[in-house]
Scaffold this motif. Sequence first.
Motif, PDB file in Angstrom:
ATOM      1  N   ALA A 159       0.834  -1.207   0.000  1.00 50.99           N
ATOM      2  CA  ALA A 159       0.000   0.000   0.000  1.00 50.99           C
ATOM      3  C   ALA A 159       0.866   1.254   0.000  1.00 50.99           C
ATOM      4  N   ILE A 160       1.977   1.207   0.712  1.00 49.87           N
ATOM      5  CA  ILE A 160       2.901   2.350   0.732  1.00 49.87           C
ATOM      6  C   ILE A 160       3.523   2.547  -0.650  1.00 49.87           C
ATOM      7  N   LYS A 161       3.913   1.457  -1.267  1.00 48.01           N
ATOM      8  CA  LYS A 161       4.488   1.550  -2.614  1.00 48.01           C
ATOM      9  C   LYS A 161       3.478   2.118  -3.594  1.00 48.01           C
ATOM     10  N   GLN A 162       2.233   1.691  -3.465  1.00 47.67           N
ATOM     11  CA  GLN A 162       1.177   2.183  -4.340  1.00 47.67           C
ATOM     12  C   GLN A 162       0.959   3.684  -4.150  1.00 47.67           C
ATOM     13  N   SER A 163       1.137   4.166  -2.920  1.00 45.53           N
ATOM     14  CA  SER A 163       0.924   5.586  -2.629  1.00 45.53           C
ATOM     15  C   SER A 163       1.975   6.476  -3.286  1.00 45.53           C
ATOM     16  N   GLY A 164       3.163   5.917  -3.540  1.00 42.69           N
ATOM     17  CA  GLY A 164       4.224   6.695  -4.181  1.00 42.69           C
ATOM     18  C   GLY A 164       5.057   7.519  -3.233  1.00 42.69           C
ATOM     19  N   ILE A 165       4.790   7.408  -1.936  1.00 38.03           N
ATOM     20  CA  ILE A 165       5.545   8.180  -0.949  1.00 38.03           C
ATOM     21  C   ILE A 165       5.707   7.333   0.306  1.00 38.03           C
ATOM     22  N   SER A 166       6.861   7.402   0.914  1.00 33.87           N
ATOM     23  CA  SER A 166       7.124   6.630   2.125  1.00 33.87           C
ATOM     24  C   SER A 166       6.847   7.483   3.358  1.00 33.87           C
ATOM     25  N   PRO A 167       6.434   6.872   4.471  1.00 33.39           N
ATOM     26  CA  PRO A 167       6.323   7.636   5.712  1.00 33.39           C
ATOM     27  C   PRO A 167       7.653   8.220   6.151  1.00 33.39           C
ATOM     28  N   GLN A 190      14.047   1.852  12.370  1.00 27.91           N
ATOM     29  CA  GLN A 190      14.160   0.624  13.164  1.00 27.91           C
ATOM     30  C   GLN A 190      13.168  -0.436  12.710  1.00 27.91           C
ATOM     31  N   ALA A 191      12.038   0.021  12.175  1.00 32.61           N
ATOM     32  CA  ALA A 191      11.023  -0.918  11.692  1.00 32.61           C
ATOM     33  C   ALA A 191      11.365  -1.477  10.315  1.00 32.61           C
ATOM     34  N   GLY A 192      12.432  -0.981   9.719  1.00 34.63           N
ATOM     35  CA  GLY A 192      12.892  -1.532   8.450  1.00 34.63           C
ATOM     36  C   GLY A 192      12.456  -0.795   7.202  1.00 34.63           C
ATOM     37  N   PHE A 193      11.922   0.410   7.340  1.00 36.94           N
ATOM     38  CA  PHE A 193      11.531   1.171   6.155  1.00 36.94           C
ATOM     39  C   PHE A 193      12.764   1.628   5.376  1.00 36.94           C
ATOM     40  N   ASP A 194      12.651   1.586   4.072  1.00 37.75           N
ATOM     41  CA  ASP A 194      13.764   1.902   3.179  1.00 37.75           C
ATOM     42  C   ASP A 194      14.017   3.408   3.144  1.00 37.75           C
ATOM     43  N   VAL A 195      15.197   3.823   3.584  1.00 34.73           N
ATOM     44  CA  VAL A 195      15.516   5.257   3.591  1.00 34.73           C
ATOM     45  C   VAL A 195      15.815   5.780   2.196  1.00 34.73           C
ATOM     46  N   ASN A 196      15.942   4.875   1.233  1.00 33.66           N
ATOM     47  CA  ASN A 196      16.204   5.285  -0.154  1.00 33.66           C
ATOM     48  C   ASN A 196      14.984   5.085  -1.056  1.00 33.66           C
ATOM     49  N   PHE A 197      13.810   4.963  -0.461  1.00 34.33           N
ATOM     50  CA  PHE A 197      12.563   4.933  -1.235  1.00 34.33           C
ATOM     51  C   PHE A 197      12.378   6.315  -1.863  1.00 34.33           C
ATOM     52  N   MET A 198      12.221   6.356  -3.180  1.00 34.12           N
ATOM     53  CA  MET A 198      12.135   7.631  -3.890  1.00 34.12           C
ATOM     54  C   MET A 198      10.680   7.992  -4.218  1.00 34.12           C
ATOM     55  N   LEU A 199      10.382   9.266  -4.146  1.00 33.86           N
ATOM     56  CA  LEU A 199       9.041   9.740  -4.478  1.00 33.86           C
ATOM     57  C   LEU A 199       8.662   9.330  -5.891  1.00 33.86           C
ATOM     58  N   ASP A 200       7.407   8.939  -6.047  1.00 31.96           N
ATOM     59  CA  ASP A 200       6.904   8.624  -7.374  1.00 31.96           C
ATOM     60  C   ASP A 200       6.831   9.895  -8.219  1.00 31.96           C
ATOM     61  N   GLN A 201       6.910   9.736  -9.518  1.00 27.12           N
ATOM     62  CA  GLN A 201       6.903  10.870 -10.434  1.00 27.12           C
ATOM     63  C   GLN A 201       5.657  11.738 -10.284  1.00 27.12           C
ATOM     64  N   LYS A 237       6.385  15.812  -9.339  1.00 28.27           N
ATOM     65  CA  LYS A 237       6.086  16.902 -10.260  1.00 28.27           C
ATOM     66  C   LYS A 237       5.471  18.113  -9.563  1.00 28.27           C
ATOM     67  N   HIS A 238       5.006  17.946  -8.331  1.00 27.82           N
ATOM     68  CA  HIS A 238       4.429  19.062  -7.605  1.00 27.82           C
ATOM     69  C   HIS A 238       5.506  19.932  -6.944  1.00 27.82           C
ATOM     70  N   TYR A 239       6.755  19.524  -7.031  1.00 27.73           N
ATOM     71  CA  TYR A 239       7.863  20.295  -6.475  1.00 27.73           C
ATOM     72  C   TYR A 239       8.674  20.894  -7.615  1.00 27.73           C
ATOM     73  N   ASP A 240       9.020  22.151  -7.502  1.00 27.03           N
ATOM     74  CA  ASP A 240       9.796  22.812  -8.545  1.00 27.03           C
ATOM     75  C   ASP A 240      11.158  22.146  -8.746  1.00 27.03           C
ATOM     76  N   ASP A 241      11.737  21.625  -7.671  1.00 34.71           N
ATOM     77  CA  ASP A 241      13.071  21.009  -7.776  1.00 34.71           C
ATOM     78  C   ASP A 241      13.005  19.507  -8.065  1.00 34.71           C
ATOM     79  N   HIS A 242      11.793  18.941  -8.183  1.00 36.37           N
ATOM     80  CA  HIS A 242      11.595  17.519  -8.489  1.00 36.37           C
ATOM     81  C   HIS A 242      12.354  16.609  -7.523  1.00 36.37           C
ATOM     82  N   ARG A 243      12.356  16.975  -6.276  1.00 42.89           N
ATOM     83  CA  ARG A 243      13.052  16.203  -5.250  1.00 42.89           C
ATOM     84  C   ARG A 243      12.550  14.768  -5.200  1.00 42.89           C
ATOM     85  N   LYS A 244      13.401  13.863  -4.727  1.00 44.86           N
ATOM     86  CA  LYS A 244      13.021  12.452  -4.687  1.00 44.86           C
ATOM     87  C   LYS A 244      13.222  11.807  -3.322  1.00 44.86           C
ATOM     88  N   SER A 245      14.282  12.179  -2.627  1.00 45.71           N
ATOM     89  CA  SER A 245      14.677  11.439  -1.435  1.00 45.71           C
ATOM     90  C   SER A 245      14.191  12.084  -0.143  1.00 45.71           C
TER      91      SER A 245
END
Length: 505
Positions: free
Chosen positions: A227-235, A253-264, A268-276
Amino acid sequence: MDNYTSDEDTDEDFDTQLIIQWSLQDVHRPGTTQQAPADESFHHFLRAEYKKIIETIETGKEDALSHLTKYHSAFDEADGMGWLPLHKAAVQLNKNILEITLKASKPSVWEQTTHNGETPLFLAVSTCLLENASFLLLNGCNPNAKNSEGNSLLLTGANALAQASDSSSILLEAASGGNPDSVALLLEHGADANVPKNSGHLPIHVAADRGHLLALKLLVPVTDLAAIKQSGISPVHCAAAGAHPECLELLIQAGFDVNFMLDQRIRKHYDDHRKSALYFAVSNGDLSSVKLLLSAGALPNQDPVNCLQIALRMGNYELVSLLLRHGANVNYFCRVNPLHFPSALQYTLKDEVMLRMLLNYGYDTERCFDCPHGDKVHPCYTFEGWTSTVIKDTMFCEVITLSWLQHLSGKVVRVMLDYVDQVQICSKLKAVLQKQGLWSEIHFILTNPRPLRHLCRLKIRRCMGRLRLRCPVFMSFLPLPNRLKAYVLYKEYDLYGQGIFTGTW
C-alpha cells in the motif's frame, strides 16, 4: 392524579392544538383540499420539534430528550449543513445523550453524512470523544467510512502536493489528531490502515508528517508495504519533511527503506523535483534527521538538485561536513548555471573554511584553471554574471574576475594552489591577480617546481580515488603511519576539524 405539567408538555399541547386548529380552518376554506395544508402544517410541526431536539441535545437534558423520542420523523431531519440530531449527539460530552438519540434514530441514518461528508462516528473520533466512538462502533457503525471532502496531506516545510478535495477515512482522521487511544479503538474494531485518501496517502503518512509517535507505533505493524508503494511516498519522507527525528528513528528501526524515492506523480508538484527523504531533511536544516538517514544508508546524490548544494547555500558547516563524510559528490554540476568547473565552488568563494572542505574532499581544482584562451586575449562580453543563454560553459576565470568578486581572487587562487600540480593561469586571471597583495606568493608557486612531498600526496590521492579517501574503514586498513594518513587527507588544512567555524575572508 398528578396535576403537574412540564414546560415541554405544555409546548407539545400547544403545537398539537395549533395543528388541529389549522386543519379545521383548511376544511372550511373554499377551493382547497385538506391534504396539502395538513402536510405543510405537519412539516412546520416537525421543524419545531427538530429545534427542540437539537436544543436538548446541546444542553444535555436527558429527560427532556427522552420525552421527544416519540417524534421519530424529527430525528431524520437535518439542518442547512446536513447535521442530523445524531451528528449533534456524537460531539456531546454526555454519552447518554448519544445513546438516547441513536435509539430514536433509524438505522438507515446512522451512516448518513453531513454536507462535509462526516458520519457521526467520524465526528466522534475527530473530537476525541472515545466513549461516543466506542458506543457507535459497538452498535455497528462502519469504522472504514470516508469523509468525502477531507483535506489532503500537506508535507510540512515544503511546497507539497495539495488537492481541492479528497476523501479521508476515520482512521486517517484519528492519525491526524494523534490520539493513540482513538487509533487503537478503530483498529480493534476492524479499521483498515491501508485505505488511502484520493491523493494516495495512508494514516501512517499523516501520523509521521505530524510527529504523532504513539499513533505511528500502532500503525507501523498494520500497514502493508504494498500500500505504501502504491501511494508513491514513504512515511520516511513524511517524517523527514515534518522534521520529526523520533518518528524517523522508529520507521528506520522498523525496516523502512531510507532510499525509497518519491513517485513521479508526486515529484512533479515540487519545482526542484526532489526524490529522497534526505533532501527534505537537508532542506529543513534538520541535523538530527540527516544524521539518522545517513547512518541508515541514505544516498546523498539521488536528487536532481544535489543535497550538498542545498547545504552549501545554507552555509551550514556541520551539514556540509556530514554530507561529505557520507559520500556527497563534491564535483556535482548545477543545471541552472552551466559552469565549466564543478558548481559547488560558487558557494564558497567568500569562506575559506567551506572552500577547504570542498578541496579536502577531492574537489576537481585543476578544472578551474582549464581555460581554452590561455595567453590569448579573452572575448569581451557586455554583461557581468551567469546566464544560460549567452555563455554556455562559464570558466572560473570569468567568474572570479567579476567586478564584485575580483578582490577575492588572490585568496581563493592561493588556497587552490595547495591542491594542484603545476598549472597555467590565463591572461585574464593573471591580469586581475597581479593587482592582489598575494600575487608575489602566487607567482613564486607558479614559476617554481612543486615540492616532491606535495606531488606524492597528489599522486596517492589520485590513485586512491575520492570515495576511498573519505571511507574511514578503508583508510584504517591502509598499512601507513597515522601521520602519513593525516597528510594524505590534508588534515593540516581541515579548518573545520580544528574548530574554526567562521572562514570569511
